[in-house]
Design an enzyme around this catalytic site. Structure first.
Site, mmCIF file in Angstrom:
data_model
loop_
_atom_site.group_PDB
_atom_site.id
_atom_site.type_symbol
_atom_site.label_atom_id
_atom_site.label_comp_id
_atom_site.label_asym_id
_atom_site.label_seq_id
_atom_site.Cartn_x
_atom_site.Cartn_y
_atom_site.Cartn_z
ATOM 1 N N GLU A 97 0.797 -1.239 0.000
ATOM 2 C CA GLU A 97 0.000 0.000 0.000
ATOM 3 C C GLU A 97 0.821 1.277 0.000
ATOM 4 O O GLU A 97 0.536 2.212 0.746
ATOM 5 C CB GLU A 97 -0.973 -0.020 1.207
ATOM 6 C CG GLU A 97 -1.898 -1.225 1.154
ATOM 7 C CD GLU A 97 -2.812 -1.357 2.379
ATOM 8 O OE1 GLU A 97 -2.772 -0.495 3.270
ATOM 9 O OE2 GLU A 97 -3.569 -2.344 2.422
ATOM 10 N N ASN A 110 2.042 -5.222 -3.137
ATOM 11 C CA ASN A 110 0.623 -5.494 -2.868
ATOM 12 C C ASN A 110 -0.129 -4.196 -2.585
ATOM 13 O O ASN A 110 0.375 -3.337 -1.838
ATOM 14 C CB ASN A 110 0.557 -6.408 -1.629
ATOM 15 C CG ASN A 110 -0.820 -6.956 -1.331
ATOM 16 O OD1 ASN A 110 -1.447 -7.569 -2.194
ATOM 17 N ND2 ASN A 110 -1.297 -6.757 -0.109
ATOM 18 N N HIS A 162 -10.638 -5.952 -2.417
ATOM 19 C CA HIS A 162 -11.714 -5.732 -1.451
ATOM 20 C C HIS A 162 -12.850 -5.054 -2.217
ATOM 21 O O HIS A 162 -12.787 -3.866 -2.506
ATOM 22 C CB HIS A 162 -11.235 -4.844 -0.290
ATOM 23 C CG HIS A 162 -10.144 -5.466 0.521
ATOM 24 N ND1 HIS A 162 -10.354 -6.596 1.278
ATOM 25 C CD2 HIS A 162 -8.851 -5.131 0.701
ATOM 26 C CE1 HIS A 162 -9.226 -6.936 1.900
ATOM 27 N NE2 HIS A 162 -8.292 -6.062 1.561
ATOM 28 N N GLU A 222 -6.341 -10.493 -1.212
ATOM 29 C CA GLU A 222 -7.147 -10.221 -0.011
ATOM 30 C C GLU A 222 -8.628 -10.184 -0.378
ATOM 31 O O GLU A 222 -9.389 -9.351 0.118
ATOM 32 C CB GLU A 222 -6.729 -8.900 0.644
ATOM 33 C CG GLU A 222 -5.261 -8.839 0.987
ATOM 34 C CD GLU A 222 -4.848 -7.584 1.763
ATOM 35 O OE1 GLU A 222 -5.723 -6.841 2.252
ATOM 36 O OE2 GLU A 222 -3.628 -7.361 1.860
ATOM 37 N N ASP A 281 -12.360 -10.193 -0.746
ATOM 38 C CA ASP A 281 -13.640 -10.272 -0.031
ATOM 39 C C ASP A 281 -14.620 -9.378 -0.783
ATOM 40 O O ASP A 281 -14.220 -8.394 -1.404
ATOM 41 C CB ASP A 281 -13.544 -9.945 1.474
ATOM 42 C CG ASP A 281 -12.843 -8.648 1.797
ATOM 43 O OD1 ASP A 281 -12.720 -7.761 0.929
ATOM 44 O OD2 ASP A 281 -12.423 -8.494 2.962
HETATM 45 O O1 G3I Z 1 -4.365 -7.706 18.931
HETATM 46 C C1 G3I Z 1 -4.994 -6.536 19.454
HETATM 47 C C2 G3I Z 1 -5.621 -6.846 20.770
HETATM 48 O O2 G3I Z 1 -4.614 -7.176 21.688
HETATM 49 C C3 G3I Z 1 -6.383 -5.601 21.232
HETATM 50 O O3 G3I Z 1 -7.053 -5.889 22.414
HETATM 51 C C4 G3I Z 1 -7.407 -5.185 20.178
HETATM 52 C C5 G3I Z 1 -8.140 -3.904 20.560
HETATM 53 O O4 G3I Z 1 -8.441 -3.120 19.432
HETATM 54 O O5 G3I Z 1 -6.718 -4.933 19.004
HETATM 55 C C6 G3I Z 1 -6.044 -6.063 18.497
HETATM 56 O O6 G3I Z 1 -5.383 -5.706 17.326
HETATM 57 C C7 G3I Z 1 -6.215 -5.561 16.197
HETATM 58 C C8 G3I Z 1 -5.699 -6.516 15.122
HETATM 59 O O7 G3I Z 1 -6.416 -6.327 13.919
HETATM 60 C C9 G3I Z 1 -5.833 -7.974 15.529
HETATM 61 O O8 G3I Z 1 -7.184 -8.304 15.698
HETATM 62 C C10 G3I Z 1 -6.118 -4.132 15.709
HETATM 63 O O9 G3I Z 1 -6.724 -3.268 16.629
HETATM 64 C C11 G3I Z 1 -6.800 -4.002 14.365
HETATM 65 O O10 G3I Z 1 -6.513 -2.708 13.847
HETATM 66 C C12 G3I Z 1 -6.245 -5.017 13.396
HETATM 67 O O11 G3I Z 1 -6.948 -4.884 12.178
HETATM 68 C C13 G3I Z 1 -6.306 -5.462 11.062
HETATM 69 C C14 G3I Z 1 -6.004 -4.391 10.027
HETATM 70 O O12 G3I Z 1 -5.434 -4.999 8.888
HETATM 71 C C15 G3I Z 1 -5.052 -3.353 10.569
HETATM 72 O O13 G3I Z 1 -4.696 -2.429 9.603
HETATM 73 C C16 G3I Z 1 -7.236 -6.502 10.469
HETATM 74 O O14 G3I Z 1 -7.384 -7.601 11.396
HETATM 75 C C17 G3I Z 1 -6.673 -7.022 9.155
HETATM 76 O O15 G3I Z 1 -7.651 -7.814 8.508
HETATM 77 C C18 G3I Z 1 -6.334 -5.855 8.248
HETATM 78 O O16 G3I Z 1 -5.765 -6.377 7.079
HETATM 79 C C19 G3I Z 1 -5.426 -5.410 6.076
HETATM 80 C C20 G3I Z 1 -4.185 -5.922 5.368
HETATM 81 O O17 G3I Z 1 -3.168 -6.179 6.297
HETATM 82 C C21 G3I Z 1 -3.720 -4.944 4.299
HETATM 83 N N1 G3I Z 1 -4.804 -4.605 3.390
HETATM 84 C C22 G3I Z 1 -6.055 -4.181 4.003
HETATM 85 C C23 G3I Z 1 -6.535 -5.196 5.028
HETATM 86 C C24 G3I Z 1 -7.846 -4.784 5.620
HETATM 87 O O18 G3I Z 1 -7.747 -3.607 6.360
#
Ligand code: G3I
Length: 300
Positions: A127, A169, A205, A232, A234
């Site tokens: 990105e 990516n 997406h 990715e 969906d």
């Molecule tokens: O692990 C912590 C946990 O300890 C905490 O309690 C909780 C509270 O918010 O957060 C948890 O972390 C979260 C993490 O996912 C694991 O669940 C983060 O807040 C959350 O921001 C994070 O989101 C991820 C996101 O990327 C972050 O940018 C999504 O799961 C993940 O699907 C998403 O994936 C991205 C790709 O990497 C890049 N392309 C876009 C895609 C969708 O956004």
């Protein structure tokens, strides 16, 4: 064939899912994973904040769990991601200039070396391009270290894990538009100058439709001499099943489109809360989108 992975394999491709280490003890989840998929991408576990929470101190337990689960079952692994403006640890967010550049290079070297030989494809850089009409780079702390940061990241990854395919990516790059054209020009330049790059990932997406020039866009990148992958996938919206089939058909029509990955297994696993964009419902039942995807993989 009767599963996504086996059907894709018959077409010389893989079919993967983004997975979370924390769900590997959910038997409903793991049953679907092991039955349907032959590739995985760690959804968060290989990102900079997860793997280097404090500078120079590396943490691989969750990523190792995913890699070990996958490889012991013959699934390939997409490594995601070595350099990204988002999900950086706080210490990196506060760095700039040559200090940040060295930290990035060290991070890539350490992580790619740790997993050396175990990763099929790395999303080396994620990105890095801006949305909108300019076709240029996204502003970020990494971009501000100098425009060559992307090629430095790719060269560093190649040196650390020479056997891995190296991908760029991004999202909103699914059709031919200024952003995807900016990336296209970068890839052409890298190929012309011998900067190592093997593939481009199209996140895909989507909601209710896919750009009409999706296949043409994949093909123009393939024509540069790189593989292309749907990384990715969906799809939200009521036209979901048709759009899944259309995406699969486009990939199958491009010989260098060698794999697809959905960004989660069940709707309840998706980052798109409430949009139900995946192939299995929250109970793990196959949806119409699953059947459309499987049938598309098996057609022809
Ligand atoms: O692990 C912590 C946990 O300890 C905490 O309690 C909780 C509270 O918010 O957060 C948890 O972390 C979260 C993490 O996912 C694991 O669940 C983060 O807040 C959350 O921001 C994070 O989101 C991820 C996101 O990327 C972050 O940018 C999504 O799961 C993940 O699907 C998403 O994936 C991205 C790709 O990497 C890049 N392309 C876009 C895609 C969708 O956004």
């Amino acid at each position: 064939a009767t599963t996504l992975g086996a059907s894709a394999a018959e077409k010389g491709r893989y079919f993967g899912a983004a997975i979370a280490a924390g769900k590997l003890n959910d038997s409903n989840y793991v049953t679907i994973l092991n039955r349907e998929f032959n590739s995985v991408t760690p959804e968060n576990e290989m990102k900079w904040d997860a793997t280097e929470p404090s500078r120079g101190s590396f943490s691989y337990a969750n990523a190792d769990r995913i890699v070990s689960h996958a490889r012991s079952r013959g699934m390939s692994v997409r490594g995601h991601t070595l350099a990204w403006h988002s999900q950086q640890p706080g210490w990196a967010q506060s760095l700039s200039g040559s200090t940040l550049r060295s930290a990035m290079v060290n991070h890539i070297t350490q992580v790619a070396t740790h997993f050396r030989g175990q990763i099929y494809t790395w999303d080396v850089v994620n990105e890095a391009f801006a949305d909108g009409g300019g076709g240029g780079r996204r502003d970020s702390n990494l971009q501000r270290t100098g425009n060559d940061w992307i090629e430095v990241a790719f060269r560093t990854a190649r040196a650390a894990d020479p056997g891995a395919k190296l991908c760029y990516n991004d999202y909103n790059t699914d059709g031919i538009n200024p952003k995807s054209t900016g990336i296209y020009n970068m890839v052409a330049d890298f190929k012309a100058r011998g900067v190592p790059i093997d593939c481009v990932g199209f996140q895909s997406h989507l909601t209710n439709s896919v750009p009409g020039d999706y296949q043409a866009n994949l093909q123009r990148f393939a024509n540069l001499g790189v593989d292309v992958q749907i990384t990715e996938l969906d799809i939200a919206g009521s036209n979901q099943a048709n759009v899944y089939a259309s995406v699969v058909n486009s990939c199958l029509a491009v010989s260098r489109c060698n794999g697809l990955t959905v960004w989660g297994i069940r709707d309840s696993d998706s980052w798109r809360t409430g949009q139900n964009p995946l192939l299995f419902d929250g109970s793990g039942n196959k949806k119409a989108a699953y059947t459309a995807t499987l049938n598309a993989l098996n057609a022809g």
